[in-house]
Design a protein around this motif. Structure first.
Motif, PDB file in Angstrom:
ATOM      1  N   ARG A  44       0.867  -1.174   0.000  1.00 50.95           N
ATOM      2  CA  ARG A  44       0.000   0.000   0.000  1.00 50.95           C
ATOM      3  C   ARG A  44       0.905   1.226   0.000  1.00 50.95           C
ATOM      4  NH1 ARG A  44      -3.560  -1.058   5.124  1.00 50.95           N
ATOM      5  NH2 ARG A  44      -2.448   0.841   5.602  1.00 50.95           N
ATOM      6  N   ASP A  45       0.435   2.306  -0.606  1.00 48.50           N
ATOM      7  CA  ASP A  45       1.258   3.495  -0.738  1.00 48.50           C
ATOM      8  C   ASP A  45       1.663   4.068   0.615  1.00 48.50           C
ATOM      9  OD1 ASP A  45       2.548   5.326  -2.568  1.00 48.50           O
ATOM     10  OD2 ASP A  45       1.150   6.837  -1.778  1.00 48.50           O
ATOM     11  N   ASP A  46       0.764   4.062   1.611  1.00 46.96           N
ATOM     12  CA  ASP A  46       1.114   4.637   2.911  1.00 46.96           C
ATOM     13  C   ASP A  46       2.245   3.854   3.573  1.00 46.96           C
ATOM     14  OD1 ASP A  46      -0.709   2.509   3.207  1.00 46.96           O
ATOM     15  OD2 ASP A  46      -1.575   3.306   5.033  1.00 46.96           O
ATOM     16  N   ILE A  47       2.272   2.551   3.384  1.00 45.98           N
ATOM     17  CA  ILE A  47       3.349   1.734   3.947  1.00 45.98           C
ATOM     18  C   ILE A  47       4.652   1.994   3.195  1.00 45.98           C
ATOM     19  CG2 ILE A  47       4.155  -0.635   4.279  1.00 45.98           C
ATOM     20  CD1 ILE A  47       1.181  -1.365   4.736  1.00 45.98           C
ATOM     21  N   LYS A  48       4.569   2.089   1.880  1.00 47.85           N
ATOM     22  CA  LYS A  48       5.757   2.353   1.068  1.00 47.85           C
ATOM     23  C   LYS A  48       6.382   3.696   1.448  1.00 47.85           C
ATOM     24  CE  LYS A  48       7.148   2.639  -3.767  1.00 47.85           C
ATOM     25  NZ  LYS A  48       6.689   2.576  -5.153  1.00 47.85           N
ATOM     26  N   VAL A  49       5.550   4.725   1.641  1.00 45.22           N
ATOM     27  CA  VAL A  49       6.042   6.049   2.024  1.00 45.22           C
ATOM     28  C   VAL A  49       6.699   6.000   3.401  1.00 45.22           C
ATOM     29  CG1 VAL A  49       5.306   8.392   2.642  1.00 45.22           C
ATOM     30  CG2 VAL A  49       4.447   7.326   0.554  1.00 45.22           C
ATOM     31  N   ALA A  50       6.068   5.307   4.349  1.00 43.95           N
ATOM     32  CA  ALA A  50       6.637   5.196   5.694  1.00 43.95           C
ATOM     33  C   ALA A  50       7.984   4.482   5.660  1.00 43.95           C
ATOM     34  CB  ALA A  50       5.661   4.464   6.617  1.00 43.95           C
ATOM     35  N   MET A  51       8.076   3.424   4.885  1.00 39.32           N
ATOM     36  CA  MET A  51       9.339   2.689   4.785  1.00 39.32           C
ATOM     37  C   MET A  51      10.418   3.564   4.150  1.00 39.32           C
ATOM     38  SD  MET A  51       7.916  -1.069   3.711  1.00 39.32           S
ATOM     39  CE  MET A  51       9.516  -1.830   3.562  1.00 39.32           C
ATOM     40  N   ALA A  53      10.619   6.696   4.367  1.00 36.38           N
ATOM     41  CA  ALA A  53      10.977   7.727   5.342  1.00 36.38           C
ATOM     42  C   ALA A  53      11.808   7.163   6.489  1.00 36.38           C
ATOM     43  CB  ALA A  53       9.712   8.388   5.884  1.00 36.38           C
ATOM     44  N   GLY A  54      12.038   5.849   6.456  1.00 36.80           N
ATOM     45  CA  GLY A  54      12.881   5.236   7.474  1.00 36.80           C
ATOM     46  C   GLY A  54      12.153   4.773   8.715  1.00 36.80           C
ATOM     47  N   VAL A  55      10.829   4.713   8.673  1.00 34.66           N
ATOM     48  CA  VAL A  55      10.075   4.215   9.822  1.00 34.66           C
ATOM     49  C   VAL A  55      10.323   2.709   9.933  1.00 34.66           C
ATOM     50  CG1 VAL A  55       7.782   3.915  10.825  1.00 34.66           C
ATOM     51  CG2 VAL A  55       8.307   5.994   9.538  1.00 34.66           C
ATOM     52  N   PRO A  56      10.746   2.232  11.110  1.00 37.78           N
ATOM     53  CA  PRO A  56      11.001   0.799  11.271  1.00 37.78           C
ATOM     54  C   PRO A  56       9.742  -0.028  11.027  1.00 37.78           C
ATOM     55  CG  PRO A  56      11.897   2.036  13.126  1.00 37.78           C
ATOM     56  CD  PRO A  56      11.052   2.986  12.316  1.00 37.78           C
ATOM     57  N   LEU A  57       9.925  -1.199  10.444  1.00 41.98           N
ATOM     58  CA  LEU A  57       8.809  -2.064  10.093  1.00 41.98           C
ATOM     59  C   LEU A  57       7.925  -2.374  11.294  1.00 41.98           C
ATOM     60  CD1 LEU A  57       7.329  -3.637   7.938  1.00 41.98           C
ATOM     61  CD2 LEU A  57       8.879  -5.550   8.337  1.00 41.98           C
ATOM     62  N   HIS A  58       8.510  -2.615  12.470  1.00 35.09           N
ATOM     63  CA  HIS A  58       7.688  -2.941  13.639  1.00 35.09           C
ATOM     64  C   HIS A  58       6.777  -1.772  14.027  1.00 35.09           C
ATOM     65  CE1 HIS A  58      11.024  -0.926  15.784  1.00 35.09           C
ATOM     66  NE2 HIS A  58      10.115  -0.647  16.696  1.00 35.09           N
ATOM     67  N   GLU A  59       7.210  -0.529  13.812  1.00 37.60           N
ATOM     68  CA  GLU A  59       6.354   0.624  14.107  1.00 37.60           C
ATOM     69  C   GLU A  59       5.196   0.714  13.109  1.00 37.60           C
ATOM     70  OE1 GLU A  59       8.354   4.348  14.651  1.00 37.60           O
ATOM     71  OE2 GLU A  59       9.860   3.463  15.973  1.00 37.60           O
ATOM     72  N   ASP A  62       2.736  -1.982  14.154  1.00 36.17           N
ATOM     73  CA  ASP A  62       2.005  -1.581  15.359  1.00 36.17           C
ATOM     74  C   ASP A  62       0.910  -0.572  15.015  1.00 36.17           C
ATOM     75  OD1 ASP A  62       3.635  -3.234  16.842  1.00 36.17           O
ATOM     76  OD2 ASP A  62       4.856  -1.598  17.685  1.00 36.17           O
ATOM     77  N   ALA A  63       1.230   0.390  14.164  1.00 35.56           N
ATOM     78  CA  ALA A  63       0.248   1.398  13.770  1.00 35.56           C
ATOM     79  C   ALA A  63      -0.911   0.764  13.006  1.00 35.56           C
ATOM     80  CB  ALA A  63       0.905   2.483  12.929  1.00 35.56           C
ATOM     81  N   ARG A  67      -4.876   0.668  14.112  1.00 34.49           N
ATOM     82  CA  ARG A  67      -5.964   1.129  13.236  1.00 34.49           C
ATOM     83  C   ARG A  67      -7.011   0.037  13.040  1.00 34.49           C
ATOM     84  NH1 ARG A  67      -3.476   3.580   7.904  1.00 34.49           N
ATOM     85  NH2 ARG A  67      -1.688   4.500   8.891  1.00 34.49           N
ATOM     86  N   GLU A  68      -6.548  -1.194  12.848  1.00 31.50           N
ATOM     87  CA  GLU A  68      -7.469  -2.309  12.631  1.00 31.50           C
ATOM     88  C   GLU A  68      -8.325  -2.543  13.874  1.00 31.50           C
ATOM     89  OE1 GLU A  68      -7.020  -7.033  11.996  1.00 31.50           O
ATOM     90  OE2 GLU A  68      -5.918  -5.780  10.570  1.00 31.50           O
ATOM     91  N   ASN A  69      -7.720  -2.495  15.041  1.00 39.07           N
ATOM     92  CA  ASN A  69      -8.472  -2.681  16.287  1.00 39.07           C
ATOM     93  C   ASN A  69      -9.497  -1.577  16.477  1.00 39.07           C
ATOM     94  OD1 ASN A  69      -7.095  -5.018  16.934  1.00 39.07           O
ATOM     95  ND2 ASN A  69      -5.555  -3.964  18.163  1.00 39.07           N
ATOM     96  N   GLN A  70      -9.134  -0.330  16.176  1.00 40.26           N
ATOM     97  CA  GLN A  70     -10.066   0.779  16.295  1.00 40.26           C
ATOM     98  C   GLN A  70     -11.233   0.614  15.329  1.00 40.26           C
ATOM     99  OE1 GLN A  70      -7.645   4.238  15.667  1.00 40.26           O
ATOM    100  NE2 GLN A  70      -6.860   4.250  17.769  1.00 40.26           N
TER     101      GLN A  70
END
Length: 78
Positions: A44-51, A53-59, A62-63, A67-70
């Motif tokens: 998904r584009d939001d995951i690709k952008v986060a990756m 940007a250097g956001v660790p995969l575990h973060e 978790d996010a 979102r899924e639980n909410q």
């Protein structure tokens, strides 16, 4: 950009080995199923952008879990 209109249950193919199924739609969302070889990345584009940007995969995971639980809790209260 190619724009396609499909009915639920219809399928289209990208290249020779990626098949996309329209599973359903409603509430402004479409559900699709993608058949592709393991070596074809599907992000998904939001995951690709986060990756990128250097956001660790575990973060990211978790996010997404949060979102899924909410979303599930929101469905249960309706």
């Amino acid at each position: 950009m190619l724009v396609l209109s499909r009915k639920v249950g219809q399928v289209f193919t990208i290249g020779e080995n990626v098949v996309v199924h329209l599973l359903g739609y409603g509430n402004g969302r479409a559900s699709i199923g993608i058949e592709a070889p393991r070596e074809v990345p599907i992000l998904r584009d939001d995951i690709k952008v986060a990756m990128a940007a250097g956001v660790p995969l575990h973060e990211i995971e978790d996010a997404l879990d949060s979102r899924e639980n909410q979303a599930q809790q929101g469905e249960e209260t309706q």
